[in-house]
Write a protein that holds these residues in place. Structure first.
Motif, PDB file in Angstrom:
ATOM      1  N   GLN A  19       0.597  -0.558  -0.276  1.00  0.00           N
ATOM      2  CA  GLN A  19       0.477   0.049  -0.023  1.00  0.00           C
ATOM      3  C   GLN A  19       0.760   1.288   0.152  1.00  0.00           C
ATOM      4  OE1 GLN A  19      -3.025   0.546  -0.662  1.00  0.00           O
ATOM      5  NE2 GLN A  19      -3.035   2.678   0.104  1.00  0.00           N
ATOM      6  N   ARG A  20       1.671   1.813   0.616  1.00  0.00           N
ATOM      7  CA  ARG A  20       2.909   2.374   0.786  1.00  0.00           C
ATOM      8  C   ARG A  20       3.714   2.673  -0.433  1.00  0.00           C
ATOM      9  NH1 ARG A  20       8.001   3.679   1.244  1.00  0.00           N
ATOM     10  NH2 ARG A  20       9.049   1.360   1.311  1.00  0.00           N
ATOM     11  N   ARG A  21       3.905   1.799  -1.258  1.00  0.00           N
ATOM     12  CA  ARG A  21       4.208   1.479  -2.269  1.00  0.00           C
ATOM     13  C   ARG A  21       3.821   1.911  -3.498  1.00  0.00           C
ATOM     14  NH1 ARG A  21       5.658  -2.822  -4.065  1.00  0.00           N
ATOM     15  NH2 ARG A  21       5.296  -4.969  -2.455  1.00  0.00           N
ATOM     16  N   LEU A  26       1.799   6.576  -7.607  1.00  0.00           N
ATOM     17  CA  LEU A  26       1.145   7.284  -7.582  1.00  0.00           C
ATOM     18  C   LEU A  26       1.600   9.343  -7.493  1.00  0.00           C
ATOM     19  CD1 LEU A  26      -2.579   6.585  -6.270  1.00  0.00           C
ATOM     20  CD2 LEU A  26      -2.210   6.838  -8.591  1.00  0.00           C
ATOM     21  N   GLN A  27       2.094   9.862  -6.430  1.00  0.00           N
ATOM     22  CA  GLN A  27       2.886  10.739  -5.836  1.00  0.00           C
ATOM     23  C   GLN A  27       4.142  10.758  -7.273  1.00  0.00           C
ATOM     24  OE1 GLN A  27       4.513  10.066  -2.054  1.00  0.00           O
ATOM     25  NE2 GLN A  27       2.427  10.174  -1.278  1.00  0.00           N
ATOM     26  N   ARG A  28       4.700   9.994  -7.883  1.00  0.00           N
ATOM     27  CA  ARG A  28       5.808  10.114  -8.462  1.00  0.00           C
ATOM     28  C   ARG A  28       4.635  10.307  -9.995  1.00  0.00           C
ATOM     29  NH1 ARG A  28       8.590   5.667  -6.302  1.00  0.00           N
ATOM     30  NH2 ARG A  28       8.084   4.118  -7.100  1.00  0.00           N
ATOM     31  N   GLN A  29       3.451   9.392 -10.537  1.00  0.00           N
ATOM     32  CA  GLN A  29       3.094   9.767 -11.832  1.00  0.00           C
ATOM     33  C   GLN A  29       2.803  11.308 -11.705  1.00  0.00           C
ATOM     34  OE1 GLN A  29       0.809   6.366 -12.729  1.00  0.00           O
ATOM     35  NE2 GLN A  29      -0.375   7.511 -11.948  1.00  0.00           N
ATOM     36  N   GLN A  31       4.068  14.027 -10.075  1.00  0.00           N
ATOM     37  CA  GLN A  31       5.340  15.067 -10.136  1.00  0.00           C
ATOM     38  C   GLN A  31       5.391  15.176 -11.706  1.00  0.00           C
ATOM     39  OE1 GLN A  31       6.475  16.860  -7.644  1.00  0.00           O
ATOM     40  NE2 GLN A  31       7.537  17.907  -8.964  1.00  0.00           N
ATOM     41  N   HIS A  32       5.127  13.816 -12.133  1.00  0.00           N
ATOM     42  CA  HIS A  32       5.975  13.357 -13.275  1.00  0.00           C
ATOM     43  C   HIS A  32       4.758  14.184 -14.446  1.00  0.00           C
ATOM     44  CE1 HIS A  32       6.872  10.902 -17.447  1.00  0.00           C
ATOM     45  NE2 HIS A  32       7.208  11.769 -17.289  1.00  0.00           N
ATOM     46  N   ARG A  33       3.843  14.433 -13.807  1.00  0.00           N
ATOM     47  CA  ARG A  33       2.829  15.302 -14.517  1.00  0.00           C
ATOM     48  C   ARG A  33       3.167  17.042 -14.491  1.00  0.00           C
ATOM     49  NH1 ARG A  33      -1.657  13.726 -12.336  1.00  0.00           N
ATOM     50  NH2 ARG A  33      -1.661  11.893 -13.329  1.00  0.00           N
ATOM     51  N   ARG A  34       3.541  17.298 -13.622  1.00  0.00           N
ATOM     52  CA  ARG A  34       4.133  18.691 -13.219  1.00  0.00           C
ATOM     53  C   ARG A  34       4.929  18.924 -14.141  1.00  0.00           C
ATOM     54  NH1 ARG A  34       1.705  17.294  -7.752  1.00  0.00           N
ATOM     55  NH2 ARG A  34       3.835  16.513  -7.373  1.00  0.00           N
ATOM     56  N   ASP A  35       5.892  18.572 -13.830  1.00  0.00           N
ATOM     57  CA  ASP A  35       7.407  18.218 -14.639  1.00  0.00           C
ATOM     58  C   ASP A  35       6.606  18.667 -16.580  1.00  0.00           C
ATOM     59  OD1 ASP A  35       8.275  18.204 -12.251  1.00  0.00           O
ATOM     60  OD2 ASP A  35       8.636  16.415 -12.305  1.00  0.00           O
ATOM     61  N   ALA A  36       5.881  17.452 -16.492  1.00  0.00           N
ATOM     62  CA  ALA A  36       5.600  17.878 -18.229  1.00  0.00           C
ATOM     63  C   ALA A  36       5.022  19.104 -18.198  1.00  0.00           C
ATOM     64  CB  ALA A  36       5.301  16.367 -18.198  1.00  0.00           C
ATOM     65  N   GLN A  37       3.996  19.480 -17.590  1.00  0.00           N
ATOM     66  CA  GLN A  37       3.230  20.542 -17.889  1.00  0.00           C
ATOM     67  C   GLN A  37       4.247  21.590 -17.769  1.00  0.00           C
ATOM     68  OE1 GLN A  37       1.209  20.526 -14.603  1.00  0.00           O
ATOM     69  NE2 GLN A  37      -1.000  19.249 -16.047  1.00  0.00           N
ATOM     70  N   GLN A  38       5.011  22.138 -16.968  1.00  0.00           N
ATOM     71  CA  GLN A  38       6.221  22.761 -16.656  1.00  0.00           C
ATOM     72  C   GLN A  38       7.399  23.253 -17.516  1.00  0.00           C
ATOM     73  OE1 GLN A  38       5.801  25.008 -14.733  1.00  0.00           O
ATOM     74  NE2 GLN A  38       8.343  25.795 -15.095  1.00  0.00           N
ATOM     75  N   GLN A  39       7.312  21.840 -18.544  1.00  0.00           N
ATOM     76  CA  GLN A  39       8.225  21.799 -19.580  1.00  0.00           C
ATOM     77  C   GLN A  39       7.146  22.440 -20.780  1.00  0.00           C
ATOM     78  OE1 GLN A  39      11.176  21.205 -19.445  1.00  0.00           O
ATOM     79  NE2 GLN A  39      11.687  20.907 -21.806  1.00  0.00           N
ATOM     80  N   ALA A  40       5.583  21.954 -20.434  1.00  0.00           N
ATOM     81  CA  ALA A  40       4.685  22.824 -21.939  1.00  0.00           C
ATOM     82  C   ALA A  40       4.704  24.183 -21.825  1.00  0.00           C
ATOM     83  CB  ALA A  40       4.012  21.300 -21.897  1.00  0.00           C
ATOM     84  N   ARG A  41       4.811  24.588 -20.695  1.00  0.00           N
ATOM     85  CA  ARG A  41       4.659  26.161 -20.571  1.00  0.00           C
ATOM     86  C   ARG A  41       5.996  26.745 -20.868  1.00  0.00           C
ATOM     87  NH1 ARG A  41       1.614  24.541 -15.952  1.00  0.00           N
ATOM     88  NH2 ARG A  41       3.312  24.606 -14.334  1.00  0.00           N
TER      89      ARG A  41
END
Length: 405
Positions: A19-21, A26-29, A31-41
């Motif tokens: 459950q912890r993993r 989900l947290q890594r996903q 963060q990855h989505r936020r990084d991709a959005q920042q890259q697009a901006r």
């Protein structure tokens, strides 16, 4: 009492941090989505600034996240389609998303998860590109090469391609599609399972399943993992032989390797092969595991990071001629496996020999623990139904806290 009528949640000794993993994945996903959005901006802002500043002498350099760079490099299927022999096998062997085995019942099972009956057969990647369709097994070896109705899979047209995650069911010569990775060149790696399943059904309907071809493509029926959905997946009729149930977290992206956001579970009523058999198809008296040998003599699972089960003596390694990265077979002795706070503390391993050369990976930690639990304290279908009932009761319990205006 019927399984779906149980109301008491099942409590098992904690033998996993699954459950912890799941939460970390989900947290890594996110963060990855936020990084991709920042890259697009950043990219969009830079294009605008370049339009407004024609005197700019050089284009600015951007820092892309290591994850996004790795993603774009690893999944260039058009280049991978040109690989041959061992190089192609190594590349494709790393691409499938592999479910963990269900050790503990996930939180929010009824609201956050799908469930469906897993087809028995050969798990494979199906790639259509350059006017041809190729399927490759989990170890990267080629299964079939044929023409299909998939995008760019039957007649050379454009640079588009398609990637499906399938199980080939030999009795009816059908590829049962359990996930959609790319369609007409559009990547769905970073889309949720909820969206991928919706897209998969609509796109397969467009090509009619390829009924005019040698092999058919058919989507499995996916249910919400509530009481009715779990019962339908577990007991309902399907056009293929069942090999357990697959559980998908609705928010899960498609990622290569083992993931706790997709889980497989089996019992004798929905699978012919619950307990692992040996090379002769017989259930051994002791559980067998396959582990990878490290430089220091440690033997570990295929997980990232790997889980260490023990260590071989250096003299023994030298005497037997074993090499780093060899896959080795062990039996779990009477001492069994010992756990503390959800982590493995000790394993009673007995060396049996080298693994079959056709294998590409060691066993995952969750598979070893699931097989161990099947022999000693199995997670039963009644426990899954009870968990859903318990979760529903908690959600329907009125809150005693008063709102203060």
């Amino acid at each position: 009492m019927a399984p779906h009528d149980l109301r008491r949640p099942f409590k098992r000794p904690k033998i996993s941090d699954q459950q912890r993993r799941r939460e970390l994945s989900l947290q890594r996903q996110a963060q990855h989505r936020r990084d991709a959005q920042q890259q697009a901006r950043c990219l969009a802002d830079t294009i605008l600034s370049l339009q407004n500043d024609v005197a700019a002498e050089a284009e600015p350099q951007f820092e892309s996240s290591p994850q996004s760079e790795e993603h774009s490099q690893d999944f260039d299927v058009r280049d991978a389609a040109k690989l041959k022999g061992a190089e192609a096998r190594r590349w494709f062997a790393k691409q499938l998303m592999l479910p963990e085995w269900m050790i503990d019942v996930p939180d929010r099972l009824s609201s956050d998860w799908y469930v469906f009956a897993r087809p028995a057969g050969k798990r494979c990647f199906v790639v259509s590109s350059n006017g041809i369709t190729v399927s490759r097994l989990r170890n990267g070896a080629m299964l079939h090469r044929f023409r299909s109705s998939l995008p760019n899979g039957g007649a050379r047209g454009n640079n588009s391609y398609c990637i499906l995650d399938c199980v080939f069911h030999e009795p009816d010569q059908t590829y049962y599609v359990i996930d959609l990775v790319c369609w007409s060149g559009m990547s769905l790696y970073e889309c949720t399972a909820e969206f991928r399943f919706f897209w998969l059904n609509s796109k397969l309907d467009e090509i009619g399943g390829g009924n005019d071809r040698k092999y058919r493509f058919s989507a499995v029926v996916v249910y919400n993992c509530d009481q009715e959905g779990l019962k339908a997946a577990y007991t309902g009729m399907v056009p293929y032989v069942k090999d357990g149930l697959l559980f998908y977290n609705k928010h899960a992206h498609y990622q290569s390797g083992n993931t706790p956001l997709v889980l497989v579970w089996k019992d004798e009523n929905c699978s012919q092969y619950v307990v692992d058999t040996d090379s002769k198809g017989q259930v051994p008296d002791q559980q067998h595991v396959v582990l990878e040998l490290l430089d220091d003599g440690g033997v570990v699972t295929s997980d990232d990071p790997p889980v260490k089960f023990g260590c071989l003596d250096s003299d023994f390694v030298q005497k037997t001629g074993l090499k780093t990265s060899y896959l080795l077979r062990f039996a779990i002795g009477e001492g069994g496996l010992c756990f503390a706070d959800g982590k493995l503390e000790k394993a009673d391993l007995h060396y049996l020999g080298k693994s079959n050369r056709a294998r590409a990976f060691a066993d995952s930690y969750s598979k070893v623990i699931f097989q161990y639990a099947v022999r000693h304290s199995p997670l039963k279908i009644e426990h899954l139904f009870a968990s859903i009932s318990s979760s529903n009761e908690e959600e329907n319990t009125p809150c005693d806290t008063e709102m203060v205006g």
